[in-house]
Motif scaffolding. Structure first.
Motif, PDB file in Angstrom:
ATOM      1  N   ILE A   2       0.810  -1.221   0.000  1.00  0.00           N
ATOM      2  CA  ILE A   2       0.000   0.000   0.000  1.00  0.00           C
ATOM      3  C   ILE A   2       0.847   1.276   0.000  1.00  0.00           C
ATOM      4  N   VAL A   3       2.177   1.139  -0.054  1.00  0.00           N
ATOM      5  CA  VAL A   3       3.050   2.311  -0.129  1.00  0.00           C
ATOM      6  C   VAL A   3       3.291   2.663  -1.597  1.00  0.00           C
ATOM      7  N   ARG A   4       3.029   3.904  -1.960  1.00  0.00           N
ATOM      8  CA  ARG A   4       3.347   4.390  -3.305  1.00  0.00           C
ATOM      9  C   ARG A   4       4.801   4.868  -3.278  1.00  0.00           C
ATOM     10  N   TYR A   5       5.712   3.922  -3.548  1.00  0.00           N
ATOM     11  CA  TYR A   5       7.114   4.193  -3.287  1.00  0.00           C
ATOM     12  C   TYR A   5       7.719   5.211  -4.242  1.00  0.00           C
ATOM     13  N   MET A  54     -12.368  17.895  -7.059  1.00  0.00           N
ATOM     14  CA  MET A  54     -12.028  17.378  -8.382  1.00  0.00           C
ATOM     15  C   MET A  54     -11.739  18.561  -9.306  1.00  0.00           C
ATOM     16  N   PRO A  55     -10.883  18.396 -10.328  1.00  0.00           N
ATOM     17  CA  PRO A  55     -10.092  17.194 -10.590  1.00  0.00           C
ATOM     18  C   PRO A  55      -8.851  17.140  -9.709  1.00  0.00           C
ATOM     19  N   MET A  56      -8.319  15.944  -9.515  1.00  0.00           N
ATOM     20  CA  MET A  56      -7.104  15.756  -8.732  1.00  0.00           C
ATOM     21  C   MET A  56      -5.903  15.703  -9.672  1.00  0.00           C
ATOM     22  N   PRO A  57      -4.796  16.318  -9.279  1.00  0.00           N
ATOM     23  CA  PRO A  57      -3.624  16.288 -10.164  1.00  0.00           C
ATOM     24  C   PRO A  57      -2.950  14.918 -10.239  1.00  0.00           C
ATOM     25  N   CYS A  58      -3.145  14.076  -9.221  1.00  0.00           N
ATOM     26  CA  CYS A  58      -2.490  12.768  -9.187  1.00  0.00           C
ATOM     27  C   CYS A  58      -3.545  11.669  -9.046  1.00  0.00           C
ATOM     28  N   VAL A  59      -3.747  10.899 -10.094  1.00  0.00           N
ATOM     29  CA  VAL A  59      -4.744   9.820 -10.060  1.00  0.00           C
ATOM     30  C   VAL A  59      -4.082   8.518 -10.505  1.00  0.00           C
ATOM     31  N   ILE A  60      -4.643   7.416 -10.020  1.00  0.00           N
ATOM     32  CA  ILE A  60      -4.123   6.091 -10.348  1.00  0.00           C
ATOM     33  C   ILE A  60      -4.702   5.619 -11.676  1.00  0.00           C
ATOM     34  N   ASN A  61      -3.833   5.128 -12.543  1.00  0.00           N
ATOM     35  CA  ASN A  61      -4.282   4.505 -13.786  1.00  0.00           C
ATOM     36  C   ASN A  61      -4.875   3.135 -13.441  1.00  0.00           C
ATOM     37  N   PRO A  62      -6.172   2.929 -13.656  1.00  0.00           N
ATOM     38  CA  PRO A  62      -6.794   1.667 -13.230  1.00  0.00           C
ATOM     39  C   PRO A  62      -6.239   0.432 -13.916  1.00  0.00           C
ATOM     40  N   ARG A  63      -5.685   0.595 -15.107  1.00  0.00           N
ATOM     41  CA  ARG A  63      -5.139  -0.566 -15.811  1.00  0.00           C
ATOM     42  C   ARG A  63      -3.760  -0.956 -15.300  1.00  0.00           C
ATOM     43  N   GLU A  64      -2.952   0.037 -14.920  1.00  0.00           N
ATOM     44  CA  GLU A  64      -1.593  -0.229 -14.473  1.00  0.00           C
ATOM     45  C   GLU A  64      -1.449  -0.232 -12.960  1.00  0.00           C
ATOM     46  N   GLY A  65      -2.411   0.407 -12.261  1.00  0.00           N
ATOM     47  CA  GLY A  65      -2.315   0.496 -10.806  1.00  0.00           C
ATOM     48  C   GLY A  65      -1.237   1.450 -10.330  1.00  0.00           C
ATOM     49  N   ARG A  66      -0.828   2.393 -11.191  1.00  0.00           N
ATOM     50  CA  ARG A  66       0.202   3.371 -10.850  1.00  0.00           C
ATOM     51  C   ARG A  66      -0.298   4.779 -11.139  1.00  0.00           C
ATOM     52  N   PHE A  67       0.400   5.768 -10.522  1.00  0.00           N
ATOM     53  CA  PHE A  67       0.044   7.156 -10.787  1.00  0.00           C
ATOM     54  C   PHE A  67       0.269   7.499 -12.257  1.00  0.00           C
ATOM     55  N   GLN A  68      -0.620   8.316 -12.791  1.00  0.00           N
ATOM     56  CA  GLN A  68      -0.401   8.919 -14.100  1.00  0.00           C
ATOM     57  C   GLN A  68       0.388  10.207 -13.856  1.00  0.00           C
ATOM     58  N   TRP A  69       1.683  10.138 -14.092  1.00  0.00           N
ATOM     59  CA  TRP A  69       2.540  11.265 -13.753  1.00  0.00           C
ATOM     60  C   TRP A  69       2.370  12.401 -14.764  1.00  0.00           C
ATOM     61  N   THR A  70       1.983  13.561 -14.235  1.00  0.00           N
ATOM     62  CA  THR A  70       1.821  14.771 -15.025  1.00  0.00           C
ATOM     63  C   THR A  70       2.635  15.878 -14.369  1.00  0.00           C
ATOM     64  N   LEU A  71       2.794  16.992 -15.059  1.00  0.00           N
ATOM     65  CA  LEU A  71       3.541  18.107 -14.483  1.00  0.00           C
ATOM     66  C   LEU A  71       2.878  18.635 -13.210  1.00  0.00           C
ATOM     67  N   PRO A  72       1.548  18.866 -13.172  1.00  0.00           N
ATOM     68  CA  PRO A  72       0.929  19.318 -11.920  1.00  0.00           C
ATOM     69  C   PRO A  72       1.128  18.336 -10.767  1.00  0.00           C
ATOM     70  N   CYS A  73       1.093  17.039 -11.067  1.00  0.00           N
ATOM     71  CA  CYS A  73       1.306  16.034 -10.024  1.00  0.00           C
ATOM     72  C   CYS A  73       2.734  16.121  -9.485  1.00  0.00           C
ATOM     73  N   MET A 104      -7.166   6.067   2.405  1.00  0.00           N
ATOM     74  CA  MET A 104      -6.462   6.608   3.559  1.00  0.00           C
ATOM     75  C   MET A 104      -5.350   5.687   4.053  1.00  0.00           C
ATOM     76  N   ARG A 105      -5.529   4.369   3.965  1.00  0.00           N
ATOM     77  CA  ARG A 105      -4.474   3.460   4.407  1.00  0.00           C
ATOM     78  C   ARG A 105      -3.215   3.656   3.557  1.00  0.00           C
ATOM     79  N   SER A 106      -3.377   3.822   2.258  1.00  0.00           N
ATOM     80  CA  SER A 106      -2.242   4.040   1.378  1.00  0.00           C
ATOM     81  C   SER A 106      -1.618   5.409   1.608  1.00  0.00           C
ATOM     82  N   ILE A 107      -2.445   6.419   1.882  1.00  0.00           N
ATOM     83  CA  ILE A 107      -1.926   7.765   2.165  1.00  0.00           C
ATOM     84  C   ILE A 107      -1.058   7.742   3.418  1.00  0.00           C
ATOM     85  N   ILE A 108      -1.541   7.100   4.482  1.00  0.00           N
ATOM     86  CA  ILE A 108      -0.787   7.054   5.733  1.00  0.00           C
ATOM     87  C   ILE A 108       0.509   6.271   5.555  1.00  0.00           C
TER      88      ILE A 108
END
Length: 277
Positions: A70-73, A135-154, A192-196
């Motif tokens: 649950i850690v977004r390393y 909304m919208p959030m600058p950092c969202v998870i790509n549901p297919r990859e399970g990772r952040f979609q990295w953008t400049l605002p993020c 929240m578990r992943s955020i913490i």
């Protein structure tokens, strides 16, 4: 250090670890008041000691979070890189500012954190559910990859969060969770578990960097910091068990009241020092 001081240091560290496990954001900011009032340290002495405990406990929490997946390393590495880079600036300022104004500045930050947490917890209780995120959030998870979609605002949000948490870590001896958790809550769609867990990873890395810088400068009280850190780890492990049985909003309100009381005590102490000067 005698046995009474050793037990006191370990006990105070356990309180920090317990709060860190329950909130992911509060242990660090209460470590400094506990050291000042419980062991009589100055603000400058307490700051790096507090970070030892916060860093040790946060590292354990982050490892447990990594095991659970649950850690977004990648996000944690980005935030902590900027935090470690800016921490020396905070340390430089801390050793050039008088102790009393620094203590009162810390108290002001504590008041801000306490009232913000209390208001949010009260709103959650009133609505019967966590508040909806903007909304919208600058950092969202790509549901297919399970990772952040990295953008400049993020990336900008993550790096800015790291810079602020690093300066505050060096200046006030806080882990920065009270900055990181709200930022991730506001700007990402993580639960929240992943955020913490991600916050704990950042806190651990930034704390290690800050303590290393302070140790090189010769301003770390290791005789107090090590038992304080061991106590924090014990408190963290106990807190993880307790957290499953307690309500989040109620815990946040209790923490907010304790933090506000600590802030008022610090302000009173600072005012007396200024008047007596």
């Amino acid at each position: 250090m005698d046995s009474a001081q050793l037990l006191t240091s370990g006990g105070l560290g356990a309180i920090v670890g317990l709060i860190l496990a329950l909130s992911g954001a509060g242990g660090g900011i209460l470590a400094v008041p506990l050291l000042i009032f419980g062991l009589g340290l100055t603000m400058t002495e307490a700051a790096p000691v507090g970070l030892i405990a916060v860093g040790m406990a946060a590292a354990l929490g982050a490892i447990l979070g990594l095991r659970e997946g649950i850690v977004r390393y990648r996000a944690a590495m980005l935030v902590s890189t900027f935090g470690i880079a800016s921490a020396p600036l905070g340390l430089w300022l801390a050793h050039r500012l008088p102790d009393t104004p620094l203590m009162m500045a810390f108290a002001a930050v504590l008041v801000y954190v306490a009232q913000r947490m209390f208001r949010r917890a009260r709103a959650e209780q009133k609505n019967g559910a966590p508040l909806p995120r903007e909304m919208p959030m600058p950092c969202v998870i790509n549901p297919r990859e399970g990772r952040f979609q990295w953008t400049l605002p993020c990336a900008q949000m993550m790096s800015g969060t790291g810079l602020l948490s690093g300066v505050l870590s060096g200046l006030l001896g806080v882990g920065g969770g009270f900055v990181i958790v709200p930022a991730l809550t506001r700007a990402t769609d993580l639960d929240m578990r992943s955020i913490i867990a991600t916050s704990l990873a950042v806190i651990a890395l930034v704390s290690v960097g800050t303590v290393a810088s302070a140790s090189v400068a010769g301003v770390v009280r290791w005789d107090i910091g090590l038992p304080f850190g061991v106590g924090a780890i014990i408190g963290l492990l106990a807190g993880r068990r307790i957290a499953r049985a307690l309500s989040g909003p109620h815990l946040q309100q209790i923490f907010a009241v304790i933090a506000l009381a600590a802030a008022l005590s610090l302000l009173t102490r600072g005012a007396r020092a200024l008047l007596g000067a």
